[in-house]
Scaffold this motif. Sequence first.
Motif, PDB file in Angstrom:
ATOM      1  N   ALA A   1      31.687  53.329  37.991  1.00 14.02           N
ATOM      2  CA  ALA A   1      31.791  52.355  39.086  1.00 14.02           C
ATOM      3  C   ALA A   1      32.970  51.412  38.842  1.00 14.02           C
ATOM      4  O   ALA A   1      33.757  51.137  39.750  1.00 14.02           O
ATOM      5  N   TRP A   2      33.092  50.918  37.613  1.00 10.84           N
ATOM      6  CA  TRP A   2      34.185  50.005  37.279  1.00 10.84           C
ATOM      7  C   TRP A   2      35.536  50.706  37.425  1.00 10.84           C
ATOM      8  O   TRP A   2      36.461  50.160  38.031  1.00 10.84           O
ATOM      9  N   LEU A   3      35.650  51.915  36.900  1.00 12.07           N
ATOM     10  CA  LEU A   3      36.908  52.654  36.961  1.00 12.07           C
ATOM     11  C   LEU A   3      37.296  52.952  38.411  1.00 12.07           C
ATOM     12  O   LEU A   3      38.455  52.790  38.807  1.00 12.07           O
ATOM     13  N   THR A   4      36.342  53.356  39.220  1.00 13.15           N
ATOM     14  CA  THR A   4      36.611  53.648  40.625  1.00 13.15           C
ATOM     15  C   THR A   4      37.006  52.387  41.374  1.00 13.15           C
ATOM     16  O   THR A   4      37.943  52.399  42.174  1.00 13.15           O
ATOM     17  N   MET A   5      36.323  51.274  41.111  1.00 15.64           N
ATOM     18  CA  MET A   5      36.673  50.007  41.754  1.00 15.64           C
ATOM     19  C   MET A   5      38.090  49.599  41.371  1.00 15.64           C
ATOM     20  O   MET A   5      38.869  49.141  42.216  1.00 15.64           O
ATOM     21  N   LEU A   6      38.430  49.756  40.100  1.00 14.68           N
ATOM     22  CA  LEU A   6      39.780  49.443  39.642  1.00 14.68           C
ATOM     23  C   LEU A   6      40.815  50.283  40.396  1.00 14.68           C
ATOM     24  O   LEU A   6      41.829  49.760  40.878  1.00 14.68           O
ATOM     25  N   LEU A   7      40.553  51.569  40.533  1.00 11.09           N
ATOM     26  CA  LEU A   7      41.484  52.449  41.242  1.00 11.09           C
ATOM     27  C   LEU A   7      41.610  52.074  42.717  1.00 11.09           C
ATOM     28  O   LEU A   7      42.717  52.044  43.264  1.00 11.09           O
ATOM     29  N   VAL A   8      40.501  51.776  43.367  1.00  7.74           N
ATOM     30  CA  VAL A   8      40.539  51.407  44.789  1.00  7.74           C
ATOM     31  C   VAL A   8      41.359  50.136  44.985  1.00  7.74           C
ATOM     32  O   VAL A   8      42.207  50.058  45.877  1.00  7.74           O
ATOM     33  N   VAL A   9      41.133  49.132  44.149  1.00  8.42           N
ATOM     34  CA  VAL A   9      41.855  47.859  44.292  1.00  8.42           C
ATOM     35  C   VAL A   9      43.339  48.045  43.990  1.00  8.42           C
ATOM     36  O   VAL A   9      44.197  47.560  44.745  1.00  8.42           O
ATOM     37  N   VAL A  10      43.670  48.748  42.918  1.00 10.99           N
ATOM     38  CA  VAL A  10      45.088  48.944  42.563  1.00 10.99           C
ATOM     39  C   VAL A  10      45.809  49.730  43.659  1.00 10.99           C
ATOM     40  O   VAL A  10      46.911  49.354  44.077  1.00 10.99           O
ATOM     41  N   VAL A  11      45.203  50.808  44.136  1.00 11.09           N
ATOM     42  CA  VAL A  11      45.831  51.589  45.209  1.00 11.09           C
ATOM     43  C   VAL A  11      45.983  50.731  46.464  1.00 11.09           C
ATOM     44  O   VAL A  11      47.008  50.780  47.142  1.00 11.09           O
ATOM     45  N   ALA A  12      44.993  49.907  46.765  1.00  5.90           N
ATOM     46  CA  ALA A  12      45.080  49.040  47.944  1.00  5.90           C
ATOM     47  C   ALA A  12      46.222  48.032  47.814  1.00  5.90           C
ATOM     48  O   ALA A  12      46.937  47.765  48.778  1.00  5.90           O
ATOM     49  N   LEU A  13      46.390  47.480  46.626  1.00  6.26           N
ATOM     50  CA  LEU A  13      47.449  46.495  46.434  1.00  6.26           C
ATOM     51  C   LEU A  13      48.841  47.123  46.438  1.00  6.26           C
ATOM     52  O   LEU A  13      49.805  46.496  46.856  1.00  6.26           O
ATOM     53  N   VAL A  14      48.934  48.379  45.991  1.00  4.29           N
ATOM     54  CA  VAL A  14      50.239  49.017  45.849  1.00  4.29           C
ATOM     55  C   VAL A  14      50.603  49.879  47.060  1.00  4.29           C
ATOM     56  O   VAL A  14      51.750  49.867  47.507  1.00  4.29           O
TER      57      VAL A  14
ATOM     58  N   ARG B   1      49.079  50.157  50.291  1.00  3.35           N
ATOM     59  CA  ARG B   1      48.597  49.882  51.648  1.00  3.35           C
ATOM     60  C   ARG B   1      49.714  50.003  52.677  1.00  3.35           C
ATOM     61  O   ARG B   1      49.569  50.684  53.683  1.00  3.35           O
ATOM     62  N   ARG B   2      50.830  49.369  52.451  1.00  3.24           N
ATOM     63  CA  ARG B   2      51.921  49.432  53.430  1.00  3.24           C
ATOM     64  C   ARG B   2      52.765  50.703  53.322  1.00  3.24           C
ATOM     65  O   ARG B   2      53.017  51.354  54.336  1.00  3.24           O
ATOM     66  N   PRO B   3      53.207  51.099  52.133  1.00  2.00           N
ATOM     67  CA  PRO B   3      54.078  52.280  52.078  1.00  2.00           C
ATOM     68  C   PRO B   3      53.375  53.616  52.339  1.00  2.00           C
ATOM     69  O   PRO B   3      54.009  54.560  52.775  1.00  2.00           O
ATOM     70  N   ALA B   4      52.093  53.698  52.064  1.00  8.12           N
ATOM     71  CA  ALA B   4      51.375  54.976  52.246  1.00  8.12           C
ATOM     72  C   ALA B   4      50.005  54.687  52.844  1.00  8.12           C
ATOM     73  O   ALA B   4      48.973  54.895  52.219  1.00  8.12           O
ATOM     74  N   TYR B   5      50.004  54.241  54.089  1.00  8.13           N
ATOM     75  CA  TYR B   5      48.765  53.778  54.710  1.00  8.13           C
ATOM     76  C   TYR B   5      47.700  54.874  54.803  1.00  8.13           C
ATOM     77  O   TYR B   5      46.523  54.604  54.539  1.00  8.13           O
ATOM     78  N   ALA B   6      48.083  56.088  55.147  1.00  2.00           N
ATOM     79  CA  ALA B   6      47.093  57.172  55.265  1.00  2.00           C
ATOM     80  C   ALA B   6      46.433  57.444  53.913  1.00  2.00           C
ATOM     81  O   ALA B   6      45.208  57.608  53.835  1.00  2.00           O
TER      82      ALA B   6
ATOM     83  N   PHE C   1      41.854  56.982  50.277  1.00  2.00           N
ATOM     84  CA  PHE C   1      41.449  56.553  48.946  1.00  2.00           C
ATOM     85  C   PHE C   1      40.387  55.457  49.019  1.00  2.00           C
ATOM     86  O   PHE C   1      39.529  55.357  48.145  1.00  2.00           O
ATOM     87  N   HIS C   2      40.429  54.660  50.069  1.00  2.42           N
ATOM     88  CA  HIS C   2      39.450  53.591  50.235  1.00  2.42           C
ATOM     89  C   HIS C   2      38.031  54.118  50.413  1.00  2.42           C
ATOM     90  O   HIS C   2      37.066  53.379  50.223  1.00  2.42           O
ATOM     91  N   LEU C   3      37.895  55.376  50.784  1.00  6.06           N
ATOM     92  CA  LEU C   3      36.560  55.966  50.929  1.00  6.06           C
ATOM     93  C   LEU C   3      35.824  56.050  49.591  1.00  6.06           C
ATOM     94  O   LEU C   3      34.613  56.255  49.567  1.00  6.06           O
ATOM     95  N   LEU C   4      36.538  55.856  48.499  1.00  5.16           N
ATOM     96  CA  LEU C   4      35.890  55.860  47.180  1.00  5.16           C
ATOM     97  C   LEU C   4      34.975  54.654  46.972  1.00  5.16           C
ATOM     98  O   LEU C   4      34.248  54.606  45.986  1.00  5.16           O
ATOM     99  N   TRP C   5      34.982  53.697  47.910  1.00  4.51           N
ATOM    100  CA  TRP C   5      34.061  52.567  47.787  1.00  4.51           C
ATOM    101  C   TRP C   5      32.619  53.079  47.746  1.00  4.51           C
ATOM    102  O   TRP C   5      31.763  52.450  47.119  1.00  4.51           O
TER     103      TRP C   5
END
Length: 193
Positions: A157-170, A172-177, A182-186
């Motif tokens: 859960a922690w590792l997946t949350m870390l990945l979701v947040v990092v991908v969202a921060l990095v 979101r704008r350049p690769a929205y799709a 990736f956000h479905l991993l919530w």
Amino acid sequence: GRVVGGVIYFVVLIIWLLVGIVLWAKEALVSRTGLAAFGAVTVAMYVVLQAMYFGVSYMDNIASGTTGATARAFGSIAAFSFMWVLYPVPKHFGVAFLVGSSYERAVPYHALFAILALLQLTAHFIAMAVTVLDNSNDVFSTDHARYHHAPLFGFLAWLTMLLVVVVALVARRPAYAFFRVFHLLWIVVVVFA
């Protein structure tokens, strides 16, 4: 302890939602100043509620003699933080809709609460590893009997949350799709947490 704290938590949230609806009906949230004030009070209320529930959970764990009272209290507030992360998100029937604001104005709060939830989850993970687990390899244990919850699932859960947040921060704008998919991993985070 924890049940009363949880009831207080939810009652305050429901009252705050009703206040937002009334303010919207009175057109107090139409201006930028009104919305900014409402947002600032919402964040302050989040901090106060989290501190209250941390204290209640900590005292409950101490009273029951549970090991890792601080670690478990961080886990309790991380669980409530997930609610705050998901709270403003639904586009057509979320909190923003109910208080007359836009979905786009709720997204920064979603990101803020997600980062705070990740920090709380990280504190919970580190504290559990230090105070509760018998040795470092037990992070990968699926032993429910010894640890109440299998440490492996918390780690995932922690590792997946870390990945979701990092991908969202990095991304979101350049690769929205990619960000959206990736956000479905919530779902993994919620199931394993």
